[in-house]
Motif scaffolding. Structure first.
Motif: not given
Length: 86
Positions: A8-10, A15-17, A60-65, A69-70
């Motif tokens: 999933e995106d989150g 993992h990448v962060g 913004m909600a997606d960007t913030t999460m 997460n990162s």
């Protein structure tokens, strides 16, 4: 990206962060070094800028999460190292 990784995106952001930060820490040889955290943050900001360009507007909600997460675990571990806990 989910099709390529199965994540999933989150989870992918987590993992990448962490991978970027851990690679920087391995090179620096110091969990408390600032530049690996800065590199992870810069990579995340670049990713969000590319998302904004692709989407045509900020979500913004997606960007913030994505940012949380990162950077949550790298920030937490960096802070603990600076505090002398780890």
């Amino acid at each position: 990206m989910r099709r390529a990784t199965g994540l999933e995106d989150g989870a992918l952001h987590i993992h990448v962060g962490m991978a970027i930060w851990v690679a920087g820490v391995a090179i620096a040889g110091d969990v408390g070094a600032l530049w690996p955290l800065a590199v992870a943050a810069l990579a995340e900001l670049l990713n969000e800028a590319l998302d904004r360009w692709r989407e045509g507007s900020w979500r913004m909600a997606d960007t913030t999460m994505d940012v949380v997460n990162s950077l949550l675990w790298p920030l937490l571990l960096f802070g603990l190292a600076r505090a002398g806990v780890i």
